[in-house]
Design an enzyme around this catalytic site. Structure first.
Site, PDB file in Angstrom:
ATOM      1  N   SER A 310      87.197 -16.002-127.875  1.00 57.26           N
ATOM      2  CA  SER A 310      88.364 -16.407-128.669  1.00 57.26           C
ATOM      3  C   SER A 310      89.214 -15.560-128.828  1.00 57.26           C
ATOM      4  O   SER A 310      89.881 -15.262-127.994  1.00 57.26           O
ATOM      5  CB  SER A 310      87.319 -17.470-129.540  1.00 57.26           C
ATOM      6  OG  SER A 310      88.084 -18.496-129.947  1.00 57.26           O
ATOM      7  N   ASP A 321      98.411  -6.978-122.257  1.00 55.92           N
ATOM      8  CA  ASP A 321      99.775  -7.199-121.369  1.00 55.92           C
ATOM      9  C   ASP A 321     101.561  -6.726-121.443  1.00 55.92           C
ATOM     10  O   ASP A 321     102.073  -6.720-120.819  1.00 55.92           O
ATOM     11  CB  ASP A 321      99.341  -9.037-121.352  1.00 55.92           C
ATOM     12  CG  ASP A 321      98.439  -9.462-120.113  1.00 55.92           C
ATOM     13  OD1 ASP A 321      97.690  -8.571-120.288  1.00 55.92           O
ATOM     14  OD2 ASP A 321      98.169 -10.950-119.867  1.00 55.92           O
ATOM     15  N   LYS A 335      85.700 -17.478-123.777  1.00 52.76           N
ATOM     16  CA  LYS A 335      86.014 -18.544-124.113  1.00 52.76           C
ATOM     17  C   LYS A 335      87.973 -18.948-124.578  1.00 52.76           C
ATOM     18  O   LYS A 335      88.168 -18.460-125.322  1.00 52.76           O
ATOM     19  CB  LYS A 335      85.330 -18.710-125.585  1.00 52.76           C
ATOM     20  CG  LYS A 335      85.858 -19.985-126.299  1.00 52.76           C
ATOM     21  CD  LYS A 335      84.929 -20.145-127.312  1.00 52.76           C
ATOM     22  CE  LYS A 335      85.370 -21.323-128.124  1.00 52.76           C
ATOM     23  NZ  LYS A 335      86.655 -22.151-128.685  1.00 52.76           N
TER      24      LYS A 335
END
Length: 411
Positions: A310, A321, A335
């Site tokens: 999560s 990224d 999730k």
């Protein structure tokens, strides 16, 4: 003659229309129970992430639910739960008043219970462990991420909703609960746990010198609760003042928590860049970005495993990224759905999945997780061995930072 026939026909029809109009308010007036069910239906109709509603006619679902006998509140709750179950999403769920109040404590910094974060498998209905809370009875008993909870005090969990299961595991400090746990292919095992008051201190930080020119600040973040951003800020500032030259951020077995905390903590490490994209059912993307000075620009490695979920995945994905950090360990839990809480008129609540999130490079995390840059498989170990020489994932992170320090020094 035609005019006469038409007038007679009109006279025959008009009384019927008038009669129906007089009866309609009485015959179709909603009871208090039906109003509550309709209130839930409307919220889901407006907000739910999947506009096919699990490939079914959502209006027909409402009509079928309203035809049930709803003579008291418990029958209404059952009808609502059946209606929501047709969505096939365990995270969109009714929270009865006591469950709704209990939920507020999970992110406030303290709770009473056994200290375990759970989810429900969409396909099988099995209850699974995301991760135990550090220092909790569940942690001390050796309960591990992805363990299956078969029974709670003898009741099969397949017959329970996510919140009913959570409610059964909560209770006053000192009381006991027995979980029947299954792990991999081993036979199920009964584990008795004594409930305690659990203080959710989300951050552990320590300075770990490696050489004259390389001092690692090791930070373990256990949960994204209301205290997490402030605690982590203090930890980074203190480690910077003590001379840290690189960092290891340990997100293993961190089941997430507050979305906003994940975004704010990403901003502590990022100067600029997108943190996360939010995608609703219309495909409209909102984004949360970093702007301003990060607390440190020192090299960073993040430790992840199957219990990283999560908000932890939002943070790990954002820093990966954006090229701010490398990830070491195992693929994360997966999730990637966002829930919003709605107050209902009777004091209960409704959790609705309203969107999903994507990493800055538009990776959909849900049920996929995030792949680390450096894969290091490792058997789950006791919490007190994490970040020690017995921890192969931690040692791999130290080695990576040491190599970077050597290269930087040579340059």
């Amino acid at each position: 003659m035609r005019k006469r026939v038409f007038r007679v026909g009109l006279l025959l029809v008009l009384p019927l229309v008038l009669a129906w109009g007089c009866l309609a308010p009485t015959a179709f007036a909603f009871t208090e129970e039906q109003r509550l069910l309709s209130e839930v239906w409307r919220i889901v109709d407006r907000a739910y992430v999947d506009n096919t509603f699990n490939h079914q006619n959502w209006w027909f679902v409402r009509q079928k639910a309203l035809r049930q006998s709803l003579s008291d509140r418990e029958e209404t709750y059952n009808a609502i739960q059946q209606m929501l179950a047709s969505l096939g999403d365990p995270f969109t769920r009714l929270l009865k008043p006591d469950q709704y109040r209990s939920l507020q404590t999970n992110t406030s910094g303290e709770l009473t219970g056994i200290g375990i974060q759970i989810t429900q498998d969409v396909q099988t209905g099995e209850l699974r462990v995301i991760a135990p809370v550090e220092g909790s009875p569940a942690d001390a008993a050796g309960i591990q991420p992805r363990d299956r909870i078969i029974k709670i005090d003898g009741t099969f969990t397949k017959n329970l909703t996510l919140d009913e299961a959570a409610e059964r595991m909560r209770g006053p400090a000192g009381s006991a609960v027995v979980l029947t746990i299954a792990r991999d292919q081993a036979d199920p095992l009964d584990v008795e746990l004594k409930r305690e008051r659990i203080s959710l201190n989300p951050v552990f930080a320590e300075l770990r010198p490696q050489s004259q020119d390389n001092t690692i600040g090791y930070i373990r973040l256990n949960q994204f609760n209301a205290n997490a951003t402030a605690e982590l800020t203090n930890a980074i500032n203190q480690l910077e003042a003590d001379g840290a030259t690189a960092y290891i951020l340990d997100l293993r077995n961190n089941p997430g928590g507050l979305l906003q905390a994940g975004i704010e903590i990403a901003r502590l490490w990022l100067g600029t860049g997108t943190v996360v994209y939010v995608v609703n059912r219309d495909g409209i993307q909102d984004s949360f970005d970093a702007s301003g000075e990060p607390l440190t620009t020192d090299p960073l490695v993040i430790l992840v495993n199957q219990g990283t979920a999560s908000a932890s995945e939002i943070l790990a994905g954002a820093l990966q990224d954006n090229g701010r950090a490398e990830l070491v360990g195992e693929r994360t839990f997966g999730k990637g759905l966002i829930q919003s809480l709605f107050n209902l008129s009777d004091g209960s609540g409704l959790a609705v999945t309203i969107a999903k999130y994507e990493t800055p490079n538009h990776h959909d995390i849900n049920q996929r997780g995030i792949a680390p840059d450096v894969v290091v498989q490792q058997a789950l170990m006791p919490r007190d061995q994490l970040g020690t020489d017995a921890d192969q994932q931690y040692l791999a992170a130290v080695q990576l930072l040491t190599q970077q320090a050597v290269i930087a020094g040579a340059g």
